[in-house]
Design an enzyme around this catalytic site. Structure first.
Site, PDB file in Angstrom:
ATOM      1  N   THR A  12       0.808  -1.226   0.000  1.00 46.58           N
ATOM      2  CA  THR A  12       0.000   0.000   0.000  1.00 46.58           C
ATOM      3  C   THR A  12       0.842   1.277   0.000  1.00 46.58           C
ATOM      4  O   THR A  12       0.307   2.359  -0.222  1.00 46.58           O
ATOM      5  CB  THR A  12      -0.899   0.022   1.251  1.00 46.58           C
ATOM      6  OG1 THR A  12      -0.066  -0.238   2.392  1.00 46.58           O
ATOM      7  CG2 THR A  12      -1.987  -1.030   1.166  1.00 46.58           C
ATOM      8  N   GLY A  13       2.151   1.193   0.280  1.00 45.72           N
ATOM      9  CA  GLY A  13       2.985   2.392   0.446  1.00 45.72           C
ATOM     10  C   GLY A  13       3.450   2.955  -0.887  1.00 45.72           C
ATOM     11  O   GLY A  13       3.069   2.481  -1.963  1.00 45.72           O
ATOM     12  N   MET A  14       4.276   4.000  -0.822  1.00 48.27           N
ATOM     13  CA  MET A  14       4.790   4.675  -2.032  1.00 48.27           C
ATOM     14  C   MET A  14       5.535   3.697  -2.936  1.00 48.27           C
ATOM     15  O   MET A  14       5.305   3.642  -4.132  1.00 48.27           O
ATOM     16  CB  MET A  14       5.807   5.765  -1.644  1.00 48.27           C
ATOM     17  CG  MET A  14       5.284   7.028  -1.075  1.00 48.27           C
ATOM     18  SD  MET A  14       4.154   7.922  -2.106  1.00 48.27           S
ATOM     19  CE  MET A  14       5.107   8.281  -3.523  1.00 48.27           C
ATOM     20  N   CYS A 149      17.874   4.779  -2.065  1.00 55.36           N
ATOM     21  CA  CYS A 149      17.544   5.454  -3.330  1.00 55.36           C
ATOM     22  C   CYS A 149      18.600   6.455  -3.786  1.00 55.36           C
ATOM     23  O   CYS A 149      18.798   6.640  -4.986  1.00 55.36           O
ATOM     24  CB  CYS A 149      16.187   6.134  -3.210  1.00 55.36           C
ATOM     25  SG  CYS A 149      15.978   7.086  -1.712  1.00 55.36           S
ATOM     26  N   GLN A 176      17.163  15.702  -2.625  1.00 59.53           N
ATOM     27  CA  GLN A 176      16.323  14.517  -2.699  1.00 59.53           C
ATOM     28  C   GLN A 176      14.832  14.841  -2.675  1.00 59.53           C
ATOM     29  O   GLN A 176      14.369  15.694  -1.925  1.00 59.53           O
ATOM     30  CB  GLN A 176      16.679  13.570  -1.542  1.00 59.53           C
ATOM     31  CG  GLN A 176      18.118  13.091  -1.629  1.00 59.53           C
ATOM     32  CD  GLN A 176      18.507  12.083  -0.580  1.00 59.53           C
ATOM     33  OE1 GLN A 176      19.621  12.140  -0.082  1.00 59.53           O
ATOM     34  NE2 GLN A 176      17.630  11.149  -0.237  1.00 59.53           N
ATOM     35  N   SER A 179       9.041  12.174  -2.481  1.00 62.83           N
ATOM     36  CA  SER A 179       8.508  10.807  -2.469  1.00 62.83           C
ATOM     37  C   SER A 179       9.467   9.842  -1.784  1.00 62.83           C
ATOM     38  O   SER A 179       9.067   8.754  -1.368  1.00 62.83           O
ATOM     39  CB  SER A 179       8.201  10.325  -3.892  1.00 62.83           C
ATOM     40  OG  SER A 179       9.365  10.379  -4.678  1.00 62.83           O
ATOM     41  N   GLY A 180      10.726  10.242  -1.624  1.00 62.23           N
ATOM     42  CA  GLY A 180      11.690   9.408  -0.909  1.00 62.23           C
ATOM     43  C   GLY A 180      11.353   9.250   0.561  1.00 62.23           C
ATOM     44  O   GLY A 180      11.885   8.365   1.233  1.00 62.23           O
ATOM     45  N   ARG A 235      16.698  17.517   1.666  1.00 62.14           N
ATOM     46  CA  ARG A 235      15.352  17.264   1.113  1.00 62.14           C
ATOM     47  C   ARG A 235      14.873  18.551   0.449  1.00 62.14           C
ATOM     48  O   ARG A 235      14.931  19.622   1.059  1.00 62.14           O
ATOM     49  CB  ARG A 235      14.388  16.873   2.247  1.00 62.14           C
ATOM     50  CG  ARG A 235      13.015  16.470   1.764  1.00 62.14           C
ATOM     51  CD  ARG A 235      12.972  15.085   1.150  1.00 62.14           C
ATOM     52  NE  ARG A 235      13.192  14.031   2.134  1.00 62.14           N
ATOM     53  CZ  ARG A 235      13.498  12.775   1.799  1.00 62.14           C
ATOM     54  NH1 ARG A 235      13.609  12.408   0.535  1.00 62.14           N
ATOM     55  NH2 ARG A 235      13.687  11.865   2.737  1.00 62.14           N
ATOM     56  N   HIS A 242      16.004  12.180  -7.531  1.00 60.07           N
ATOM     57  CA  HIS A 242      17.091  12.673  -6.685  1.00 60.07           C
ATOM     58  C   HIS A 242      18.221  13.207  -7.574  1.00 60.07           C
ATOM     59  O   HIS A 242      18.742  12.490  -8.437  1.00 60.07           O
ATOM     60  CB  HIS A 242      17.664  11.539  -5.821  1.00 60.07           C
ATOM     61  CG  HIS A 242      16.757  11.075  -4.718  1.00 60.07           C
ATOM     62  ND1 HIS A 242      15.560  11.684  -4.387  1.00 60.07           N
ATOM     63  CD2 HIS A 242      16.899  10.048  -3.836  1.00 60.07           C
ATOM     64  CE1 HIS A 242      15.006  11.057  -3.361  1.00 60.07           C
ATOM     65  NE2 HIS A 242      15.790  10.049  -3.018  1.00 60.07           N
TER      66      HIS A 242
END
Ligand code: NAP
Length: 349
Positions: A12-14, A149, A176, A179-180, A235, A242
């Site tokens: 269910t996650g990103m 990532c 970055q 969505s990370g 971020r 990234h």
């Protein structure tokens, strides 16, 4: 090859969503199980997941039922996009129950009997699986991991340079994407009109994972690459992709055109396996003075190519350049799927 049946942990996650989108019409794999936390268990996928991708949810997915993450899934192997707080317990439980576990989580990456693999960089590291099974008493199951990532793009760009000129120092500053941090991730009031110069654990991951990935493996043990790596991680308010500014010191002298030729001529050892998610070329060098950029270059090679640009001489180390990779595709979902493809090609699934 008969399609292998895959279960997705953390579905269910990103990253789980990216995995499922990338597995839509996959030539080698069919999704047969979805698992997440007890909050999601028993729900239809469309109710359990807050779909974040621009592309629509695949038609077959919405009505599938999500289960809890117990090792009794109807599948041949699992791709794990579990939160790191729970991956440490759940992933070994699956491996002990006989499932190959191909994980995005950080928990086992640096263990001495667990492969940390990018197919184009160090496919031979998979040979440690036999020892892992022996050490842990797992007959059929095992754990294979992909890097963080921000490490993937960096290491892909370094690999041809290290092979040809030996890299001795790396200084990298990352920018970055949001969505990370997963969903819902960073609060808007923290990131709008702002840059956050801290991502917990990220600098350390780049500094150690790079050495394992570019290091040797003699069939029994890893020898970390002899490279000094220093990372600053930030971020920024970009959705995906990234961007990293990198300076390198090389042991052997090289002219700029030789460096660009090393990137453009890079032919990974696994090229003949024709893994469906591994793009050709895997590294793209762009000549424009203002590329790569996240919005314009993150989808190169369906998000799996790494884009490099702005090579210039560095007055402190030898050269500097910019590298971009899609963090949830090349840096996570696609990295795990490519590892699964490599394992399938080696008859290890
Ligand atoms: P995320 O959006 O927060 O998703 C986490 C997933 O873990 C959800 O499916 C969640 O299920 C599940 N989960 C949470 N607690 C659980 C529990 N107690 N039992 C079983 N499942 C549980 O995180 P993400 O960004 O997708 O990241 C997933 C993993 O990939 C993390 O380990 C992360 O560090 C790693 N990773 C992420 C990226 C990236 O770019 N995002 C890149 C590389 C690696 P519910 O929905 O039911 O809570």
């Amino acid at each position: 090859m008969n399609p292998k049946r895959v279960g997705v942990l953390g579905a269910t996650g990103m990253v789980g969503q990216r995995i499922l989108a990338m597995l839509d019409n996959h030539p080698w794999f069919t999704v047969t199980a979805l698992a997440a936390s007890e909050n999601s268990a028993g729900k239809k996928y469309r109710e359990a997941a807050s779909w974040q991708l621009d592309q629509p949810m695949p038609a077959w997915l919405g009505d599938m039922t999500v289960t809890g993450s117990k090792p009794d899934l109807d599948c041949d192997f699992v791709l794990s996009a579990l939160d790191a707080n729970v991956a440490g317990e759940i992933e070994p439980a699956f491996a002990a129950a006989g499932y190959p576990v191909i994980s995005n989580a950080k928990n086992f990456r640096m263990e001495e009997d667990v492969p940390l693999v990018i197919p184009e960089v160090n496919p031979d590291h998979l040979d440690v699986i036999a020892r892992q099974r022996q050490n842990r008493g797992w007959r059929k199951g095992y754990i294979v991991t992909n890097p963080n990532c921000s490490t993937v793009g960096l290491v892909m760009a370094l690999k041809p340079l290290h092979d040809m000129f030996r890299v001795s120092k790396v200084f990298v500053t990352t920018m970055q994407a949001l969505s990370g941090a997963g969903y819902p991730g960073v609060a808007s009031l923290d990131i709008l009109d702002n840059v956050v110069p801290f991502i917990k654990g990220e600098e350390e991951k780049i500094q150690v994972e790079t050495l394992k990935l570019l290091g040797g493996f003699d069939g029994a043990q890893y020898q970390p690459a002899e490279i000094n790596v220093s990372a600053h991680c930030n971020r920024v308010q970009v959705r995906d992709g990234h961007l990293e500014c990198v300076s390198v010191e090389l042991e052997r002298q090289a002219e700029p055109d030789e460096i660009i030729a090393a990137w453009r001529g890079f032919r990974p050892a696994i090229a003949d396996k024709k893994l469906p998610s591994v793009p050709t070329p895997a590294i793209i060098y762009r000549e424009e003075e203002n590329r790569p950029q996240p919005r314009r270059d993150r989808d190169a090679g369906a998000g799996m190519a790494v884009t490099v640009g702005r090579l210039r001489r560095d007055p402190i180390l030898h050269y500097k350049f910019v590298v971009l990779s899609h963090n949830t595709v090349r840096g996570a979902a696609g990295a795990a799927i490519a590892n699964a493809e490599l394992l399938a090609a080696k008859n290890l699934l």
